[in-house]
Design an enzyme around this catalytic site. Structure first.
Site, PDB file in Angstrom:
ATOM      1  N   HIS A 236      59.616  39.764  13.142  1.00 36.19           N
ATOM      2  CA  HIS A 236      59.860  40.165  14.529  1.00 36.19           C
ATOM      3  C   HIS A 236      60.733  41.404  14.551  1.00 36.19           C
ATOM      4  CE1 HIS A 236      64.057  38.838  14.535  1.00 36.19           C
ATOM      5  NE2 HIS A 236      63.664  37.702  13.975  1.00 36.19           N
ATOM      6  N   ASP A 363      60.324  18.419   6.846  1.00 34.86           N
ATOM      7  CA  ASP A 363      61.086  18.111   5.634  1.00 34.86           C
ATOM      8  C   ASP A 363      62.476  17.594   6.021  1.00 34.86           C
ATOM      9  OD1 ASP A 363      62.770  18.583   3.173  1.00 34.86           O
ATOM     10  OD2 ASP A 363      60.831  19.319   2.440  1.00 34.86           O
ATOM     11  N   SER A 378      64.110  33.724   9.886  1.00 33.20           N
ATOM     12  CA  SER A 378      62.974  34.552  10.289  1.00 33.20           C
ATOM     13  C   SER A 378      62.431  35.338   9.098  1.00 33.20           C
ATOM     14  CB  SER A 378      63.388  35.528  11.390  1.00 33.20           C
ATOM     15  OG  SER A 378      63.793  34.839  12.537  1.00 33.20           O
TER      16      SER A 378
END
Length: 428
Positions: A236, A363, A378
């Site tokens: 991003h 998880d 990210s």
């Protein structure tokens, strides 16, 4: 009168057909058939829907004809182009162009990186009032300099950092002269006059602007292409924390970073990784692009050898499945680990777009450590069926266990890596 009745009857019939048709199963299947499919020679066969027993499906480069009500498995073992045609009797009703490309591989990332960005010029992040004998004012605001603008030159002198601004302001103030300021606002370049004012409280000349010349943070490496030495990270764009606008970069670099602590995410409050930058080390690489699909540049040397340092095939958007997958990321030190996730939804995007994936962390060890997706995660590559399919990009603020991802194809495109180059060369 009779003709009018016939026209109304035909109109009513057409209206009923238009209303019923979208709910008709064969029509829904017809709309779901893509016009074009891209895949790689080493990928699993493509599944094409079948419209019914009366509809035949044939490939231009194949002698077989299929009649079924389920799915047709179609594959080309070598790169090339083909055309799949749906036929009713002798009449074609749908054609699908199939392009098969040579296998393409990248090295998945997962490493935590420190990000240093040098802005283009100096970024205006706010206004402040200057106290003079005549009252208070903001010279910068009066000169129509807005938050988010970049000051790229003053009096025809290029500006690259904040330290260069103060002496120029002081000299102009003492000589009672206005500054000729050139600013960048989006794609526009604007010139304006800015006259410094003497601040009786600060006892110095001020222009009423808060400025900044750099930004820093942490993120995760997504991929490295050994052929071009290019990398991609974050997935991003980097925006300024004050202006919320994309950072226009003049220069930038990435360095190693070590995760020292994690603030767990909670509903309504995103968590974050905390890290130490390894400034004493050489830079890992440069940053040449800051885009909606991440940051990009070249690495000075390949990532360190490890479990995930071997080239791995990529998957295109139409090949990503809903179901189990893994992400690669760091939660302690510099160790890259794999954690289980579930791809809840994948959009088969035919053109570059963000938020093509929705995933959920499953998880338990990662949930215990982070609460889900946190800032700094990210760019973590998403692996499914031993292929790189995308990268983590955003967390759902009200549900930190879930978030968005971007398809890997768009990050590779943004990095300037043509994953179809080998095939295009053959065609030229």
């Amino acid at each position: 009168m009779k003709n009018d009745y016939i026209r109304k009857s035909i109109g009513l019939i057409l209206l009923v057909i238009l209303f019923v048709l979208p709910w008709y199963s064969p029509f829904q299947i017809y709309l779901s058939i893509p016009n074009q499919i891209k895949t790689f020679s080493q990928s699993e066969p493509v599944s094409l829907p079948i419209l019914g027993d009366d509809v035949s499906v044939s490939a231009m480069n194949s002698d077989s004809v299929h009649y079924a009500t389920d799915l047709m498995k179609y594959s080309l073992e070598e790169s090339g182009s083909d055309e799949v045609t749906y036929t009713v009797g002798q009449f074609p009703v749908k054609k699908v162009n199939v392009d098969v490309y040579d296998d393409f591989r990248i090295i998945p990332g997962g490493q935590s990186i420190g990000i240093n960005l040098q802005t283009e010029g100096v970024l205006v992040v706010g206004h402040h009032l200057v106290t003079t004998d005549d009252g208070t004012s903001s010279p910068g605001e009066e000169a129509n300099i807005q938050v988010g603008d970049s000051i790229i030159s003053i009096n025809d002198k290029s500006i690259s950092n904040m330290e260069e601004v103060a002496p120029i302001v002081k000299e102009a103030g003492e000589n009672n002269k206005a500054l000729d300021v050139e600013i960048k606002r989006g794609q526009q370049t604007i010139e304006t006059d800015l006259k410094p004012q003497y601040d009786i409280k600060e006892e110095d000349y001020r222009i009423g602007l808060y400025i900044r010349d750099s930004a820093a943070g942490i993120g995760t490496m997504t991929f490295y292409d050994p052929e071009t030495e290019k990398y991609g990270a974050l997935g991003h764009i980097i925006s300024d924390m004050d202006t919320r606008k994309p950072v226009e970069i003049n220069d930038g670099s990435i360095v190693r970073s070590e995760i020292t602590d994690i603030k767990k995410g909670e509903n309504g409050v995103p968590g974050e990784k905390k890290a130490d930058f390894k400034f004493n080390d050489v830079q890992l690489g440069n940053i040449t692009k800051n885009s909606p699909f991440g940051i990009f540049g070249t690495l000075k040397e390949p990532p360190k050898e490890g479990k995930w340092s071997k080239p791995m095939p990529i998957a295109l958007p139409n090949e990503v499945e809903e179901g189990p997958a893994q992400i690669l990321t760091v939660i302690n030190g510099e160790k890259v680990e794999a954690f289980d996730v579930e791809i809840v939804n994948s959009v088969e995007q035919s053109a570059p777009a963000t938020k093509g994936l929705i995933l959920e962390i499953t998880d338990q060890r990662l949930l215990d450590a982070t609460g889900g997706i946190v800032q700094g995660m990210s760019g973590s590559p998403i692996i499914q069926n031993d292929k790189v399919v995308g990268a983590v990009t955003h967390v759902f603020v009200n549900d930190p266990t879930s978030g968005y991802g971007v398809h890997i194809e768009w990050m590779l495109n943004e990095a300037g890596i043509d994953i179809y180059q080998q095939e295009e060369k053959k065609a030229s």
